[in-house]
Scaffold this motif. Structure first.
Motif, PDB file in Angstrom:
ATOM      1  N   UNK A 121       0.823  -1.212   0.000  1.00  0.00           N
ATOM      2  CA  UNK A 121       0.000   0.000   0.000  1.00  0.00           C
ATOM      3  C   UNK A 121       0.853   1.256   0.000  1.00  0.00           C
ATOM      4  N   UNK A 122       1.982   1.238   0.731  1.00  0.00           N
ATOM      5  CA  UNK A 122       2.909   2.382   0.690  1.00  0.00           C
ATOM      6  C   UNK A 122       3.362   2.630  -0.745  1.00  0.00           C
ATOM      7  N   UNK A 123       3.798   1.564  -1.411  1.00  0.00           N
ATOM      8  CA  UNK A 123       4.322   1.690  -2.773  1.00  0.00           C
ATOM      9  C   UNK A 123       3.246   2.195  -3.733  1.00  0.00           C
ATOM     10  N   UNK A 124       2.029   1.712  -3.567  1.00  0.00           N
ATOM     11  CA  UNK A 124       0.928   2.126  -4.434  1.00  0.00           C
ATOM     12  C   UNK A 124       0.551   3.594  -4.206  1.00  0.00           C
ATOM     13  N   UNK A 125       0.649   4.058  -2.966  1.00  0.00           N
ATOM     14  CA  UNK A 125       0.279   5.441  -2.637  1.00  0.00           C
ATOM     15  C   UNK A 125       1.355   6.458  -3.022  1.00  0.00           C
ATOM     16  N   UNK A 126       2.599   6.005  -3.070  1.00  0.00           N
ATOM     17  CA  UNK A 126       3.702   6.928  -3.370  1.00  0.00           C
ATOM     18  C   UNK A 126       3.599   7.435  -4.801  1.00  0.00           C
ATOM     19  N   UNK A 127       4.001   8.697  -4.965  1.00  0.00           N
ATOM     20  CA  UNK A 127       4.136   9.194  -6.332  1.00  0.00           C
ATOM     21  C   UNK A 127       5.548   8.846  -6.809  1.00  0.00           C
ATOM     22  N   UNK A 175       0.196  -7.788 -13.869  1.00  0.00           N
ATOM     23  CA  UNK A 175       0.013  -9.237 -13.951  1.00  0.00           C
ATOM     24  C   UNK A 175       0.529  -9.778 -15.280  1.00  0.00           C
ATOM     25  N   UNK A 176       0.577  -8.905 -16.294  1.00  0.00           N
ATOM     26  CA  UNK A 176       1.098  -9.287 -17.611  1.00  0.00           C
ATOM     27  C   UNK A 176       2.618  -9.183 -17.689  1.00  0.00           C
ATOM     28  N   UNK A 177       3.279  -8.885 -16.579  1.00  0.00           N
ATOM     29  CA  UNK A 177       4.735  -8.705 -16.401  1.00  0.00           C
ATOM     30  C   UNK A 177       5.289  -7.458 -17.084  1.00  0.00           C
ATOM     31  N   UNK A 178       4.431  -6.581 -17.582  1.00  0.00           N
ATOM     32  CA  UNK A 178       4.895  -5.329 -18.193  1.00  0.00           C
ATOM     33  C   UNK A 178       5.308  -4.357 -17.085  1.00  0.00           C
ATOM     34  N   UNK A 180       3.307  -8.973  -3.524  1.00  0.00           N
ATOM     35  CA  UNK A 180       2.121  -9.057  -4.372  1.00  0.00           C
ATOM     36  C   UNK A 180       0.914  -9.374  -3.507  1.00  0.00           C
ATOM     37  N   UNK A 181      -0.243  -8.909  -3.952  1.00  0.00           N
ATOM     38  CA  UNK A 181      -1.527  -9.230  -3.319  1.00  0.00           C
ATOM     39  C   UNK A 181      -2.592  -9.143  -4.399  1.00  0.00           C
ATOM     40  N   UNK A 182      -3.588 -10.008  -4.335  1.00  0.00           N
ATOM     41  CA  UNK A 182      -4.608 -10.020  -5.385  1.00  0.00           C
ATOM     42  C   UNK A 182      -5.312  -8.684  -5.587  1.00  0.00           C
ATOM     43  N   UNK A 183      -5.473  -7.915  -4.522  1.00  0.00           N
ATOM     44  CA  UNK A 183      -6.211  -6.647  -4.621  1.00  0.00           C
ATOM     45  C   UNK A 183      -5.349  -5.472  -5.070  1.00  0.00           C
ATOM     46  N   UNK A 184      -4.060  -5.689  -5.282  1.00  0.00           N
ATOM     47  CA  UNK A 184      -3.144  -4.618  -5.692  1.00  0.00           C
ATOM     48  C   UNK A 184      -2.732  -4.852  -7.144  1.00  0.00           C
ATOM     49  N   UNK A 185      -2.910  -3.841  -8.015  1.00  0.00           N
ATOM     50  CA  UNK A 185      -2.661  -4.056  -9.448  1.00  0.00           C
ATOM     51  C   UNK A 185      -1.207  -4.349  -9.825  1.00  0.00           C
ATOM     52  N   UNK A 187      -0.422 -15.828  -5.221  1.00  0.00           N
ATOM     53  CA  UNK A 187      -1.110 -14.550  -5.430  1.00  0.00           C
ATOM     54  C   UNK A 187      -0.774 -13.514  -4.361  1.00  0.00           C
ATOM     55  N   UNK A 188      -0.498 -13.974  -3.144  1.00  0.00           N
ATOM     56  CA  UNK A 188      -0.062 -13.079  -2.061  1.00  0.00           C
ATOM     57  C   UNK A 188       1.339 -13.499  -1.648  1.00  0.00           C
TER      58      UNK A 188
END
Length: 122
Positions: free
Chosen positions: A14-20, A36-39, A109-114, A84-85
């Motif tokens: 969540x920290x990583x997702x929230x950071x700009x 998920x497509x490894x891009x 990784x977590x299923x709910x995080x893109x 998945x997690x």
């Protein structure tokens, strides 16, 4: 971001997702975010500096096939497929485009995080 900068061991998905991008660029370890497509979707300045790869040549490219082939194995790439997690730190040796370099990888990784993240501490 909190006043105390998250460390390699304490930063969360969540920290990583929230950071700009600027916040991720100031972290003292490499941050690679892949879909998920490894891009590759995230490639911070620390990783760019350490790897010698310009983020503009990495973003939008398949990570395990074109950027970090040395991680396209059961220790890293397959873990994201099988689990998945995941939140695990593993010792690793990078071998692509450089002399063998001992690092620690943190797989997140977590299923709910893109994005799935590979953190790299040299």
């Amino acid at each position: 971001m909190s006043i105390e900068e998250p460390s390699f061991e304490t930063v969360t998905l969540n920290d990583l997702e929230r950071m700009n991008g600027t916040d991720r660029d100031t972290l003292p370890f490499g941050v690679v975010g892949i879909g998920a497509d490894t891009i590759v979707r995230v490639y911070n300045a620390t990783e760019a500096h350490m790897s010698g790869l310009d983020p503009s040549t990495v973003i939008g490219v398949p990570f395990f096939d074109a950027v970090a082939q040395c991680m396209n194995n059961f220790l890293v790439a397959q873990r994201f497929e099988d689990e998945p997690s995941i939140d695990e730190i593993i010792p690793y040796v990078l071998t692509l485009r450089m002399r063998p370099t001992k690092v620690r990888l943190r797989l997140l990784a977590a299923p709910e995080v893109p994005c799935r993240y590979v953190l790299i501490e040299r």
